[in-house]
Design a protein around this motif. Structure first.
Motif, PDB file in Angstrom:
ATOM      1  N   LEU A   1      -4.226   1.001  17.749  1.00  0.00           N
ATOM      2  CA  LEU A   1      -3.177   0.030  17.459  1.00  0.00           C
ATOM      3  C   LEU A   1      -3.716  -1.140  16.630  1.00  0.00           C
ATOM      4  O   LEU A   1      -3.004  -1.701  15.779  1.00  0.00           O
ATOM      5  N   GLY A   2      -4.972  -1.509  16.874  1.00  0.00           N
ATOM      6  CA  GLY A   2      -5.598  -2.550  16.060  1.00  0.00           C
ATOM      7  C   GLY A   2      -5.711  -2.122  14.603  1.00  0.00           C
ATOM      8  O   GLY A   2      -5.518  -2.938  13.682  1.00  0.00           O
ATOM      9  N   TYR A   3      -6.004  -0.835  14.400  1.00  0.00           N
ATOM     10  CA  TYR A   3      -6.062  -0.314  13.030  1.00  0.00           C
ATOM     11  C   TYR A   3      -4.689  -0.377  12.390  1.00  0.00           C
ATOM     12  O   TYR A   3      -4.548  -0.707  11.198  1.00  0.00           O
ATOM     13  N   ALA A   4      -3.640  -0.079  13.178  1.00  0.00           N
ATOM     14  CA  ALA A   4      -2.271  -0.178  12.654  1.00  0.00           C
ATOM     15  C   ALA A   4      -1.948  -1.621  12.281  1.00  0.00           C
ATOM     16  O   ALA A   4      -1.293  -1.885  11.251  1.00  0.00           O
ATOM     17  N   THR A   5      -2.386  -2.553  13.084  1.00  0.00           N
ATOM     18  CA  THR A   5      -2.181  -3.971  12.762  1.00  0.00           C
ATOM     19  C   THR A   5      -2.881  -4.344  11.461  1.00  0.00           C
ATOM     20  O   THR A   5      -2.341  -5.088  10.626  1.00  0.00           O
ATOM     21  N   ASP A   6      -4.111  -3.843  11.295  1.00  0.00           N
ATOM     22  CA  ASP A   6      -4.846  -4.114  10.048  1.00  0.00           C
ATOM     23  C   ASP A   6      -4.101  -3.543   8.840  1.00  0.00           C
ATOM     24  O   ASP A   6      -4.078  -4.153   7.761  1.00  0.00           O
ATOM     25  N   LEU A   7      -3.498  -2.336   9.002  1.00  0.00           N
ATOM     26  CA  LEU A   7      -2.725  -1.763   7.892  1.00  0.00           C
ATOM     27  C   LEU A   7      -1.548  -2.658   7.510  1.00  0.00           C
ATOM     28  O   LEU A   7      -1.272  -2.887   6.318  1.00  0.00           O
ATOM     29  N   ILE A   8      -0.859  -3.163   8.541  1.00  0.00           N
ATOM     30  CA  ILE A   8       0.291  -4.033   8.261  1.00  0.00           C
ATOM     31  C   ILE A   8      -0.173  -5.339   7.612  1.00  0.00           C
ATOM     32  O   ILE A   8       0.385  -5.797   6.590  1.00  0.00           O
ATOM     33  N   PHE A   9      -1.195  -5.946   8.203  1.00  0.00           N
ATOM     34  CA  PHE A   9      -1.673  -7.231   7.701  1.00  0.00           C
ATOM     35  C   PHE A   9      -2.238  -7.099   6.287  1.00  0.00           C
ATOM     36  O   PHE A   9      -1.979  -7.932   5.410  1.00  0.00           O
TER      37      PHE A   9
ATOM     38  N   GLY B   1      -1.906  -7.849   0.541  1.00  0.00           N
ATOM     39  CA  GLY B   1      -2.022  -7.201  -0.763  1.00  0.00           C
ATOM     40  C   GLY B   1      -0.788  -7.389  -1.610  1.00  0.00           C
ATOM     41  O   GLY B   1      -0.867  -7.511  -2.853  1.00  0.00           O
ATOM     42  N   GLN B   2       0.387  -7.407  -0.970  1.00  0.00           N
ATOM     43  CA  GLN B   2       1.631  -7.564  -1.720  1.00  0.00           C
ATOM     44  C   GLN B   2       1.738  -8.959  -2.332  1.00  0.00           C
ATOM     45  O   GLN B   2       2.419  -9.153  -3.349  1.00  0.00           O
ATOM     46  N   GLN B   3       1.056  -9.943  -1.724  1.00  0.00           N
ATOM     47  CA  GLN B   3       1.108 -11.309  -2.222  1.00  0.00           C
ATOM     48  C   GLN B   3       0.089 -11.573  -3.334  1.00  0.00           C
ATOM     49  O   GLN B   3       0.170 -12.601  -4.016  1.00  0.00           O
ATOM     50  N   LEU B   4      -0.882 -10.665  -3.533  1.00  0.00           N
ATOM     51  CA  LEU B   4      -1.894 -10.844  -4.569  1.00  0.00           C
ATOM     52  C   LEU B   4      -1.384 -10.282  -5.891  1.00  0.00           C
ATOM     53  O   LEU B   4      -0.610  -9.316  -5.910  1.00  0.00           O
ATOM     54  N   PRO B   5      -1.860 -10.845  -7.009  1.00  0.00           N
ATOM     55  CA  PRO B   5      -1.399 -10.364  -8.330  1.00  0.00           C
ATOM     56  C   PRO B   5      -1.805  -8.920  -8.567  1.00  0.00           C
ATOM     57  O   PRO B   5      -2.944  -8.539  -8.308  1.00  0.00           O
ATOM     58  N   ALA B   6      -0.858  -8.098  -8.993  1.00  0.00           N
ATOM     59  CA  ALA B   6      -1.155  -6.695  -9.290  1.00  0.00           C
ATOM     60  C   ALA B   6      -2.056  -6.613 -10.515  1.00  0.00           C
ATOM     61  O   ALA B   6      -2.035  -7.456 -11.406  1.00  0.00           O
ATOM     62  N   GLY B   7      -2.882  -5.558 -10.558  1.00  0.00           N
ATOM     63  CA  GLY B   7      -3.766  -5.331 -11.693  1.00  0.00           C
ATOM     64  C   GLY B   7      -5.142  -5.939 -11.538  1.00  0.00           C
ATOM     65  O   GLY B   7      -6.049  -5.649 -12.324  1.00  0.00           O
ATOM     66  N   THR B   8      -5.335  -6.774 -10.507  1.00  0.00           N
ATOM     67  CA  THR B   8      -6.664  -7.343 -10.251  1.00  0.00           C
ATOM     68  C   THR B   8      -7.357  -6.522  -9.187  1.00  0.00           C
ATOM     69  O   THR B   8      -6.740  -5.746  -8.455  1.00  0.00           O
ATOM     70  N   THR B   9      -8.659  -6.724  -9.114  1.00  0.00           N
ATOM     71  CA  THR B   9      -9.437  -6.054  -8.070  1.00  0.00           C
ATOM     72  C   THR B   9      -9.595  -6.971  -6.870  1.00  0.00           C
ATOM     73  O   THR B   9      -9.323  -8.175  -6.946  1.00  0.00           O
TER      74      THR B   9
ATOM     75  N   GLY C   1      -6.867  -7.113  13.385  1.00  0.00           N
ATOM     76  CA  GLY C   1      -6.640  -5.957  14.259  1.00  0.00           C
ATOM     77  C   GLY C   1      -7.679  -5.862  15.353  1.00  0.00           C
ATOM     78  O   GLY C   1      -7.363  -5.513  16.489  1.00  0.00           O
ATOM     79  N   ASP C   2      -8.952  -6.198  15.031  1.00  0.00           N
ATOM     80  CA  ASP C   2      -9.986  -6.170  16.053  1.00  0.00           C
ATOM     81  C   ASP C   2      -9.751  -7.237  17.107  1.00  0.00           C
ATOM     82  O   ASP C   2      -9.982  -7.016  18.307  1.00  0.00           O
ATOM     83  N   VAL C   3      -9.298  -8.414  16.671  1.00  0.00           N
ATOM     84  CA  VAL C   3      -9.005  -9.473  17.649  1.00  0.00           C
ATOM     85  C   VAL C   3      -7.845  -9.057  18.536  1.00  0.00           C
ATOM     86  O   VAL C   3      -7.855  -9.246  19.767  1.00  0.00           O
ATOM     87  N   GLN C   4      -6.817  -8.452  17.899  1.00  0.00           N
ATOM     88  CA  GLN C   4      -5.691  -7.975  18.704  1.00  0.00           C
ATOM     89  C   GLN C   4      -6.146  -6.922  19.706  1.00  0.00           C
ATOM     90  O   GLN C   4      -5.773  -6.959  20.885  1.00  0.00           O
ATOM     91  N   ALA C   5      -6.955  -5.972  19.251  1.00  0.00           N
ATOM     92  CA  ALA C   5      -7.468  -4.935  20.151  1.00  0.00           C
ATOM     93  C   ALA C   5      -8.298  -5.552  21.265  1.00  0.00           C
ATOM     94  O   ALA C   5      -8.218  -5.137  22.427  1.00  0.00           O
ATOM     95  N   PHE C   6      -9.106  -6.559  20.893  1.00  0.00           N
ATOM     96  CA  PHE C   6      -9.975  -7.171  21.903  1.00  0.00           C
ATOM     97  C   PHE C   6      -9.151  -7.897  22.965  1.00  0.00           C
ATOM     98  O   PHE C   6      -9.479  -7.856  24.154  1.00  0.00           O
ATOM     99  N   ILE C   7      -8.056  -8.574  22.509  1.00  0.00           N
ATOM    100  CA  ILE C   7      -7.204  -9.248  23.484  1.00  0.00           C
ATOM    101  C   ILE C   7      -6.582  -8.219  24.437  1.00  0.00           C
ATOM    102  O   ILE C   7      -6.487  -8.442  25.648  1.00  0.00           O
ATOM    103  N   GLN C   8      -6.173  -7.069  23.883  1.00  0.00           N
ATOM    104  CA  GLN C   8      -5.660  -6.000  24.750  1.00  0.00           C
ATOM    105  C   GLN C   8      -6.740  -5.516  25.713  1.00  0.00           C
ATOM    106  O   GLN C   8      -6.480  -5.272  26.894  1.00  0.00           O
TER     107      GLN C   8
END
Length: 675
Positions: A88-96, A101-109, A363-370
């Protein structure tokens, strides 16, 4: 109270020596030859928790295979549950990561985004981006997220199914263990000597074999699975916590010694309360059982208030002990919640700082709290089970006390047999005492010839009932021996000895069932014709025919729906059906009317024919035709002979006979004594 009322052939009714004090319905102490110091008394020492708990757990040893399967299922189930928060922590990392990523300018690394953040002076955001697998301009990958969430769901479903399977197996193990424990207690009760029951109030003993065993069952059922799961969860979660963040793991571990100290201090104080709780429960059961059994006596003597007062006093003691035990042990849960919440706050603060600094992912912090919750939850469960554990082990110790009680001497490995049974009984220098400091029977010798009727008379406490109890081997001799047809009764199996003896008591005992069943108890394989013949010979048939259901009339254990005399007739019919070679009649006709007694005397004469009979009598008119009369005083035979010989001797028997049959006179009229 008559001597007969103080002794009986049925262990459940045995109340001790002839001088033993009885418990009054008002709640006085039931006594035996040892003054009532039975195992029902409050414990003088604290419960030895660990040895008793180990012994209780040792009873699970025969189920090793099932226990191995239970442990394996628990390991896999807990392992899958422990992996869940990390997934579930990994799922949180995917969402976060998608949101950032959506807020960063496209085309950059990602490196360019990190450099831009540092150039803007946002170093914390740059450190966080450096640890994230972010693609600028790309949002949440819902395909991957869906797979991860399905994986987490699958893990929890499989873990739940395995946990259910484990619980099903464990339930079977616990119930079989308790089944075996009940069976052992039942077998143990049949091997205990009669003096044990003299010292043990029946209600207290019933409480041990019912309430306490049920409490042990409940404790095993509710704690074993939770304890196993809790321990495995602690180990698994602790490993995951150290894998994710050693620093946060150390912060979480601070709660462990604090929890142990708090739990230990509280449990120590509640331990004594639980011992008192179950002790008072047994004693209260004993009082209730006696009050209900002697309900009519309580009413007759107007002792309701005393009974109620004794009940209230004991009930108050039970309330105080139970309230104290539950209240003190109940403090554990709030204390553990408080410690867990403090640990949770500390982990959240330190984890947030590490996310901000880029040391950990969200996600790791969320997992750790769980994990921190999963870590404190089993500790809280164990703490909440502390009262149940202590209560269960306290009950187990009371049951073990019954199992550890000293048993009667075992039957000989190679028992002797009476090859030519005639019913000759001989006492050879017999000595016996209930209390080591109070001799009762000293150096007694007598012979009962086959087919003879031996009457035993004497004042209350002389040892009459004790004499026949020794023949039945309800008690072991201090010295001398008793032989049956030349064979020492200690060389015979008890079952073999008692199968040759029929006993009819003044205190009747009927079992719940029909009249037919109670008569057939004397010989279960008897035919219907034999049962009817025994009933007709003992005049049971006369009153049974007047009942609506006849021999199918159901009577309760107290026989309250038949009269006292009718109960006595049924017990005589039971002995008649058994056809014993040795007969013991202990005031067997004391509860019947005069007319029935005359008829019964004829039936008893037929029953005694060709059998050796011991007759204990207070009414001397019933034993005039005895072949031998033994006059006992203080455990000794002071006179013996026929009725005519003893009257002519003018000794103790003559005085006893005179005291029963002298007529009231006025003035100086001489006392009339029948010959």
């Amino acid at each position: 109270m008559s001597e007969r009322q103080q002794g009986t052939a049925i262990p459940a009714q045995q109340s001790g020596s002839e001088s033993a004090p009885k418990r009054l319905p008002g709640g006085g102490q039931r006594g035996g030859p040892h003054g009532g110091m039975g195992m029902g008394m409050p414990a003088e020492r604290s419960l030895n928790f660990l040895p008793s708990a180990r012994r209780l757990m040792g009873r699970l040893r025969p189920h090793r295979l099932h226990l191995t399967a239970i442990i394996a299922l628990a390991v896999v189930s807990v392992g899958l549950t422990v992996i869940g928060p990390k997934v579930l922590g990994y799922a949180t990392d995917l969402i976060f990561t998608g949101v950032i990523g959506q807020q960063l300018p496209a085309g950059t690394t990602a490196e360019q985004a990190v450099a831009a953040a540092r150039a803007a002076g946002n170093h914390n955001f740059a450190d966080m981006l450096a640890r994230m697998d972010v693609v600028p301009g790309v949002g949440i990958d819902f395909t991957v997220l869906g797979r991860v969430l399905l994986l987490a769901l699958g893990l929890y479903v499989v873990a739940s199914l395995l946990l259910w399977w484990q619980g099903w197996l464990l339930n079977g193990v616990v119930q079989r263990t308790v089944f075996q424990l009940r069976a052992e207690v039942e077998e143990k009760l049949n091997r205990l000597p009669l003096p044990y029951f003299d010292r043990q109030p029946r209600g207290e003993l019933l409480s041990r074999v019912t309430n306490d065993i049920d409490n042990v069952s409940q404790t095993l059922q509710q704690t074993l699975s939770q304890l196993l799961t809790a321990l495995l969860t602690v180990v698994g979660v602790l490993g995951m916590m150290f894998w994710i963040s050693p620093l946060l793991a150390l912060v979480a571990l601070v709660a462990v010694p604090l929890s142990v100290v708090v739990t230990g201090q509280i449990a120590k104080r509640s331990q004594r309360k639980f011992i008192a709780q179950w002790t008072h429960t047994g004693e209260l059961n004993g009082q209730i059982e006696e009050a209900f059994t002697g309900h009519e006596l309580v009413k007759v003597f107007g002792r309701q208030r005393e009974v109620e007062a004794a009940f209230r006093a004991k009930n108050d003691e039970l309330f105080a002990a139970s309230f104290g035990a539950q209240f003190i042990s109940g403090i554990i849960m709030p204390a553990m919640f408080f410690i867990g919440n403090v640990s949770y706050v500390a982990i959240a603060v330190v984890g947030g700082l590490q996310v901000a600094s880029g040391s950990m992912s969200l996600g790791d912090v969320q997992a750790f709290i769980q994990y921190s919750r999963q870590f404190t939850q089993p500790l809280t469960q164990v703490a909440s089970m502390a009262n149940l554990l202590q209560s269960g082990v306290a009950s187990a110790e009371r049951v073990f006390a019954v199992l550890d009680a000293e048993e009667q001497q075992p039957d000989p490995a190679v028992p002797a047999r009476v090859s030519d049974p005639h019913g000759r009984v001989e006492f050879e220098h017999v000595s016996f005492r209930y209390d080591p400091d109070k001799p009762l029977i000293t150096d007694l010798s007598l012979v009962a010839e086959p087919g003879h009727t031996v009457a035993i008379v004497g004042p209350t406490g002389a040892g009459k009932t004790t004499l026949v109890n020794l023949i039945m081997r309800f008690y072991e001799l201090d010295a001398g021996r008793i032989t049956l047809d030349g064979v020492d009764i200690t060389a015979l199996r008890r079952d073999d000895l008692r199968s040759r003896i029929g006993m009819v008591l003044q205190d009747t005992w009927l079992f719940g069932g029909t009249i037919r069943d109670n008569i057939a108890y004397g010989r279960p394989d008897a035919t219907e014709e034999e049962i009817l013949a025994a009933a007709q010979a003992t005049f049971v048939d006369r009153f049974v025919r007047s009942l609506p259901d006849g021999y199918d009339t159901v009577i309760d254990e107290e026989g309250s729906n038949v009269s006292t005399g009718e109960r006595q007739l049924i017990t005589i019919a039971r002995a008649f059906l058994a056809e014993p070679s040795l007969l013991i009649l202990d005031e067997a006709t004391s509860s019947v009317d005069t007319r029935t007694e005359v008829l019964l005397q004829r039936a008893m004469a037929a029953l005694r024919s060709e059998r050796t009979s011991f007759v204990i009598a207070h009414r001397l008119s019933t034993i005039r035709d005895a072949d031998l009369i033994l006059m006992m005083e203080d455990g000794r035979i002071v006179e013996q002979g026929t009725h005519t010989e003893l009257l002519a001797a003018g000794g103790a028997y003559h005085r006893l006979y005179q005291s029963q049959f002298q007529q009231p006179v006025s003035g100086d009229d001489p006392v009339a004594v029948p010959a």
